[in-house]
Structures are given as C-alpha cells and as structure tokens.
Enzyme design. Structure first.
Site, PDB file in Angstrom:
ATOM      1  N   GLU A 198       0.846  -1.198   0.000  1.00 35.00           N
ATOM      2  CA  GLU A 198       0.000   0.000   0.000  1.00 35.00           C
ATOM      3  C   GLU A 198       0.878   1.244   0.000  1.00 35.00           C
ATOM      4  O   GLU A 198       2.061   1.166   0.329  1.00 35.00           O
ATOM      5  CB  GLU A 198      -0.897  -0.010   1.242  1.00 35.00           C
ATOM      6  CG  GLU A 198      -1.824  -1.215   1.276  1.00 35.00           C
ATOM      7  CD  GLU A 198      -2.725  -1.237   2.504  1.00 35.00           C
ATOM      8  OE1 GLU A 198      -2.541  -0.380   3.395  1.00 35.00           O
ATOM      9  OE2 GLU A 198      -3.597  -2.112   2.553  1.00 35.00           O
TER      10      GLU A 198
ATOM     11  N   GLU B 196       9.643  -7.982  -2.740  1.00 36.20           N
ATOM     12  CA  GLU B 196       9.650  -9.254  -1.980  1.00 36.20           C
ATOM     13  C   GLU B 196      10.494  -9.112  -0.710  1.00 36.20           C
ATOM     14  O   GLU B 196      11.162 -10.063  -0.288  1.00 36.20           O
ATOM     15  CB  GLU B 196      10.190 -10.393  -2.841  1.00 36.20           C
ATOM     16  CG  GLU B 196       9.321 -10.693  -4.041  1.00 36.20           C
ATOM     17  CD  GLU B 196       8.312 -11.794  -3.788  1.00 36.20           C
ATOM     18  OE1 GLU B 196       8.651 -12.773  -3.098  1.00 36.20           O
ATOM     19  OE2 GLU B 196       7.184 -11.659  -4.274  1.00 36.20           O
TER      20      GLU B 196
ATOM     21  N   THR C 185      12.794  -5.773   1.132  1.00 36.65           N
ATOM     22  CA  THR C 185      14.012  -5.043   0.752  1.00 36.65           C
ATOM     23  C   THR C 185      15.255  -5.731   1.306  1.00 36.65           C
ATOM     24  O   THR C 185      15.167  -6.605   2.178  1.00 36.65           O
ATOM     25  CB  THR C 185      13.983  -3.607   1.304  1.00 36.65           C
ATOM     26  OG1 THR C 185      14.006  -3.686   2.742  1.00 36.65           O
ATOM     27  CG2 THR C 185      12.755  -2.841   0.844  1.00 36.65           C
TER      28      THR C 185
END
Lengths: 372, 403
Positions: free
Chosen positions: B145, B383, B385
C-alpha cells in the site's frame, strides 16, 4: 592552506546554485521525459556566461584572462545537483574552446570560435581503446570509425578528438560535417543532446590538427585533466542531490512505527554517500586548483594535475553510482518509479564512470608505463 | 546432498527454458523495455511450456505430468529447485518478461496454500480463456500500500463484515499485473484489533463494483512487467471468497511464509541477470582489444571477470541451497533471505562493473547491460528489501523469531 572560498568563487557558486534551484531542477523531470533540454536553457544559461566562458573575448567570447578550473569545479557541483544532462550541455564547449585557443591554428580558431559565438556547441571525444583507424600525413589525418555516443554530439558542429595515429598521440578538431551524425537519447543524461558520428576515411586538414607526438600527449593530459575534474565535480553534485531527496523522504516515511530515516542501516547508507560526495568535491576542487597551476613545459605540474583529476574521477564514479543506487533503496518502491527524482539520478550516474573509458584501466596502464 | 548437480528433470527444465530465453525472450526484450509493454504473445506461448497462470495452484503436474504432492508428504520434492532453475533461465532472457510470465504466480501462491477447493476452482475459472483484447488472463496479488511497503503488518485496507459479504476499502500500490488482472488476491484487515491475525486474503474478480484498477507506473526497470495502483471503494466480496475460510488463519503469518517460499526464486532471477551481463561481457572481452592488445590479456579485465564469476557461483549455490531446504521440508527462512539478498547484491554489482568496463559503448540507447543494470535494482526492493532480509538474517543469528 585555506579552504574558504574567496568572494568571487563564493559569488559564482551562489549564482549557479540559484540558477539550478530556480530553473534547472524545475525543468529536469520534463527534460528527462522529453529527452531534450528546454529551449529556454540556452538563453537563461547564456546570460549567466555559459557556452562562451572559455572562448577568448577577441573571438566573441567571455574569456579575458586565464581560465579557472577551480571555479568551474565549484559550479560543476552545483550543476550536478540540478540535472546531469543539462550540465553536460552547459559544460561541453569548455574543452574544445580552451584546447583550440591554446594549441589550434588560426584556421581552427576561426572555424570553432565562429561556430560557438553563433550559438553552436562542440564536444570532446577520446579513442580510449584505439578502435578508430587513423592515418597521418603532411596533409592532415584520415579517420574511419565511430565516435560516441557522446553528449552534445547530436547537435555539435565540432568534435575535439584525442586519439592515436600511426601509434602516436594526436589532438584534432573534427568538423561534424565530415561524417554521418546520428542523434540519440540514451537512458541517462537524456537532456544532453547525445549523438554518434560515423567517419569513413574522413579527411581532417593539417590546420585542424592541434598537436602530434609528445606535444599531443601533453595536450591530451591537460585536456583530460579539465574534463575529468569537471566530471568529478558534477558527479559529486548528483550524489548530493540523491541523498538530499533520500533524507527528505526518510524523514517523512514511517515504517515499523518510526521515520525510516532513524534506522541505523539507512543512516549509514546516507552517511557513506555524504562522506563520499564530500571527498569527491574536495578532490575535484583540488584537481581544478592544480590544473590552474600547470605551467607550460612543466611536465611535473601537468602530471600532478592529471593524477589528481584521474583519482577524483575514479572515486566520483564509485560514489555517484553508490549514492544514487542507495537513494533508490531508501525510497524503496517509490524510488523505482518515475514520479520521484531518484530513479533518474540513478540512470544519470552511470555516464560519469563510462565516458572517456574505464578510469581504473587508464590508471593501471599509466602506472605501468611510468614504472617501466 | 544433491544441490550441486542437476538431476535429469532439473537439467531438462534448465535446457528448455534456457533455449526459450535465448530464442524467444531475448529478441523482444529491448522492445518491451522501451515501450513499457507486456509481452502478451510470448506469455501465451509460454503457456505451451506449462507456464500457465494457474500452474502454482495446479501443482507441478502442469509442467511435468507428475504431481509430487501425491503420496508421502514427508518425501523430498524438487518443486523449489525446479523453480530456481527455471527462474534463473527466464531472467537470463529478460527479468521483466520473466516477471510478466510468472506474475500471476504471486497471486496463485496464497490460493494454493490457503484456498479451498472451491476457491481454487474459482481462481482457475476466472483465468480461463482470453480477455477483450485477446490476451491471456492474468492474476494480481494486491498486498503493498502507499504507506505500507516493508512493514506489511501495517495494512490500512479494511474488509468490513456486512452480512454474507465483506466490504473492502483501501488503496494498493506497486501491484504486478494491477491494471490488467482478471482476478486479484487482495489483503485487507478484517479486524484491526486482532493485529496480524485480522489480515486476510480475498479473491476479487475484475469487474466487481468498487474494484478500480489504477494508474500504471513508469519504472526504472522490469518494464515488461506491469506495475499499477489498484483502488477498492466499497468493494463487496462474498465471504466464501476469503482465503482460509473456516480455518484458524495465521493471517499475515501465512503471507510471510509465502514470501519465504518465493525468495529463493527471486534470488535466482537476480542470478540470471548477473549471468546475462557476465556472458555478454565475456563475449565482448574475447573479441576486444586495448590499443591492439587483447582485453583478456589485461588483469584489470580478466580478474574483474573472475570476481564476477565467483560472485555468481556463490549466489547460485545459495539459491539452490535455500530451494533444496524447502524441498526437504527444512526451515529455510534464514537461507531464503540470504539467497535473495545476496543474489540482489550480485546482480547490481556485476551489472554495474560490466557497464564501467564496457565504457562508452554501453551508453548506446537500448544497450542490454544498461537494461540489466536497471532491472537488477528491483531485486533489492521487492519481496522484502535488502534491509528486511538483513533484519531477518540478524534476528535468526540471535535466535529471535526471524519474521
């Protein structure tokens, strides 16, 4: 030793900074998307003395004394903060104008300065790997091969070429009309009016050959000192800009209950980049200061300046690459999209290490030659 | 230990997808990077190789004709190793196209892991056939988001119970296939007071009122893979479409486990990019000279290639070890993070160094190594950092629950 800027240096830095903050930064994103600098750049920057600052006053330029590479490095840092592509255009005339003014024949000076005074641009090419085919004769040079991609070559009238002919260094001014030009928009410095020039046994008259042999080796070293110093200064500016964006974002972005800028791992990324940028800036200023003190016929002063510029440029390539990559990292997903400025800076960073060839390779070959 | 050689099945996948990457992906990679367009025709072709949009839900059967899930659940499998071998090959062709082909897998993973048989059937049904443009249908996993990137436990999207339905409201960002998907797996909080356990996944079909595919992003790299915003405005979804319905859900814990299973594949893609740049550089060095001397005779170049090869081999060994652990039902959380983080580091490092060595020639528009350099960066961001991976690894070192 005094690290403070004098009044004139401070004024130059301040003036360029104001220009960058007010205009260049505002134009940068659109210029990047369009792949071209805004037409206004020429008029606004021209009023500030860009394009003609290295052209002698007598030839329609603004240079009425020795050129200061230290001042140029100061403005380079500021330009790098704005847009690397536009900075390339603003700085592109300096090497050809200074070289032709220093070593060029009357014919070469007349040809180049008339073009620059009329609003033209010139650029600098170096045959770093010896892939061009050059043959020399009393009539001049014959050149086959491709120049570039180089900034400004998409619109330039002349190219200052550093190469080797018959195993001897040579410096020449090549009229772009001698070849087939192709304008390009690469991934970085997109506002830089890039191009290539295909030459097929192109003739360069003797009057356009600035130097050959030892004289050309010395001239090349000096020209590269100017260029590398400027590249390093601009790279420092790009690194500073990248980390400024990252700092702002890291202050505002909250994850895991706190601004991400407080996480030690991200603080370290920023601190390493800021430290690197500060070091590159000082090294570029030092190289500029040494370049201003090169004495004619004094190989030691020339070698010292070139070595300083080369070191600055090696570090600059590393620092700007790391700083921009880390700025994208700090912005995360936002850093990867075009709405934020750091992905442009990451694309822009690469040319600093790639133009003129691999600096580390040059240094190794130079050291081996010196110690042979 | 059998991670150091390919069994016949792995070798076959590597060979088949390697040829596909070289012959089909590589020739169109620059075009889709430049145009920022999805390779729809190629994605359709890839289905013929078993790379269907529902492959993860269907199990390995679609690819090999055999289903390893049948029989002894404790028996070692080769699914994860097949995944890393195939991922490396596809990304060797083009990471963006690899992600376009496999993007639906992100959404399919939670359906396969948590979905009921009815939900799996619905997922398959929604992905059957072609859309109005004649494109194959794709799925999207909507998790991140605008304010929730690394810290996915802070999801702001809500799913409010309303009779037999949930009403979803919120905004999703950086969603693969976000603008084109036929079905979305949307993560939303059903009960903010329950913390992570309140976060659940929902199957939402395209066209559901209140589901609004948003703006497509212009990106630094992986441009053949579509990334877009997705908005949910009073989007009503039947309660039967909630993943894990009727089960005591681990909520977001399931999502995190899913990432553990995909991270070795992501690391393998990064290895594929590094290998692409390395192979390109080797070819250029073999044909290149420096003022008449072969480039390969210079240690500046030759040793740089040796360093790259060491890094690539190490990264590949790590992703295969992480996958091997998954196939042997061993806890691979730490190793999955190591493999992913190191793969990302190597891809960035190798492509950057290759560009420096190539010099001005790599400033040509559309130069493949410059593209791979841009593509590589995402592997340190999505996926989880690089910082999140290091956090997981560090917590694991100190015996703290890594996730």
């Amino acid at each position: 030793m005094d690290f403070a800027l004098d009044d004139e240096q401070a004024l130059i830095a301040q003036t360029v900074r104001r220009f960058v903050d007010k205009d260049v930064r505002a134009w940068a994103a659109d210029a990047d998307r369009a792949g071209a600098a805004p037409p206004r750049l020429t008029a606004v920057a021209g009023d500030l003395g860009f394009f003609l600052d290295a052209v002698p006053e007598a030839a329609g330029g603004l240079l009425d004394g020795p050129y200061s590479h230290l001042r140029r490095a100061l403005r380079g840092v500021e330009l790098g903060r704005g847009c690397a592509g536009m900075a390339a255009l603003l700085e592109t005339n300096v090497e050809p104008a200074l070289a032709v003014g220093r070593w060029g024949s009357a014919a070469a000076q007349a040809a180049l300065f008339a073009s620059l005074a009329a609003g033209g641009l010139a650029t600098t090419a170096r045959d770093a790997r010896g892939t061009l085919e050059l043959s020399a004769s009393a009539d001049g040079l014959r050149i086959s091969g491709k120049l570039g991609p180089l900034p400004a070559l998409g619109v330039a009238s002349h190219v200052l070429l550093l190469a080797r002919a018959d195993d001897e260094p040579v410096v020449a001014l090549v009229d772009v009309a001698a070849g087939r030009r192709e304008a390009l928009v690469p991934s970085g410095w997109r506002a830089g009016a890039w191009g290539t020039l295909a030459l097929e046994a192109a003739a360069v008259p003797a009057a356009m050959v600035l130097a050959r042999g030892d004289a050309a080796a010395a001239a090349s070293a000096e020209i590269l000192t100017w260029y590398k110093t400027s590249l390093a200064a601009r790279a420092a500016g790009v690194a500073v800009a990248a980390m400024a964006h990252a700092r702002t974002y890291a202050t505002e972005r909250v994850q895991f209950g706190q601004p991400i800028g407080r996480f030690e791992s991200l603080l370290r990324l920023r601190d390493d980049a800021d430290t690197g940028a500060a070091a590159v800036r000082l090294m570029a200023l030092h190289a500029g200061w040494l370049a201003d003190r090169i004495k004619d016929g004094d190989g030691a002063s020339r070698a010292a300046a070139h070595d300083a510029a080369s070191r600055a440029r090696v570090l600059a390539g590393d620092v700007v690459d790391r700083a921009t990559v880390d700025a994208v990292q700090i912005l995360g997903g936002y850093g990867f999209v075009n709405d934020y400025p750091v992905e442009k800076l990451m694309r822009d960073a690469r040319a600093f290490a790639q133009l003129l060839g691999d600096e580390r390779f040059d240094r190794i070959l130079d050291l081996r030659a010196q110690e042979a | 230990m059998d991670i150091f050689h390919d069994n016949p099945m792995l070798a076959g996948v590597r060979q088949m997808l390697g040829a596909f990457a070289r012959q089909q992906i590589r020739p169109i990679a620059a075009h889709h990077d430049r145009e920022e367009s999805m390779p729809w025709a190629l994605m359709k072709m890839a289905q013929g190789f078993g790379m269907t949009q529902t492959a993860v839900v269907d199990g390995r059967k679609a690819l090999t004709g055999k289903d390893e899930d049948e029989g002894d659940a404790k028996k070692p499998k080769s699914q994860a190793r097949l995944g890393v071998a195939g991922s490396e090959e596809l990304a060797y062709g083009c990471a963006g196209i690899c992600l376009a082909i496999g993007g639906s897998g992100l959404a399919a993973s939670p359906v396969a892991r948590m979905g009921t048989e009815e939900q799996k059937q619905e997922f398959r049904r929604l992905l059957k056939g072609e859309d109005e443009h004649g494109h194959i249908k794709v799925a999207a996993m909507a998790l991140s988001e605008p304010a929730t990137g690394s810290d996915i436990s802070g999801l702001a999207t809500t799913a409010r119970p309303d009779g037999d339905h949930f009403v979803i409201d919120g905004h999703k960002q950086w969603i693969t296939n976000g603008a084109s998907a036929a079905v979305y797996v949307v993560w939303a909080n059903t009960d903010p007071s329950a913390g992570r356990a309140g976060v659940r996944g929902f199957l939402v079909a395209r066209g559901t009122p209140g589901l609004v595919p948003g703006r497509k992003e212009t990106k630094l790299g992986i441009r053949a893979s579509e990334t877009a915003q997705v908005h949910f405005e009073g989007c009503r979804v039947h309660k039967d479409m909630m993943l894990g319905i009727g089960q005591s859900s681990e909520g977001l814990g399931d999502t995190k486990k899913m990432l553990d299973s995909t991270r070795p594949m992501v690391g393998a893609q990064a290895v594929g990019i590094a290998r692409a740049a390395f192979d390109y550089l080797v070819e250029r060095v073999q044909g290149g000279t420096m003022h008449g001397t072969p480039l390969a005779h210079h240690q500046r170049v030759a040793f740089e290639l040796a360093e790259m090869e060491m890094e690539i081999q190490a990264a590949r060994a790590l992703v295969h070890k992480a996958a091997w652990m998954a196939d042997h039902h061993l806890d691979n959380v730490r190793m999955a993070s190591i493999a992913k983080a190191y793969g990302a580091k190597v891809a960035q490092d190798v492509t950057s160094r290759a560009l420096t060595l190539l010099g001005e020639e790599a400033l040509e528009p559309g130069h493949p190594v410059e593209k791979w350099y841009r593509d590589a960066k995402i592997y340190d961001i999505f996926e989880g950092t690089g910082q999140i991976q290091r956090r997981i690894i560090a917590r694991s070192i100190f015996g703290v629950n890594p996730t």
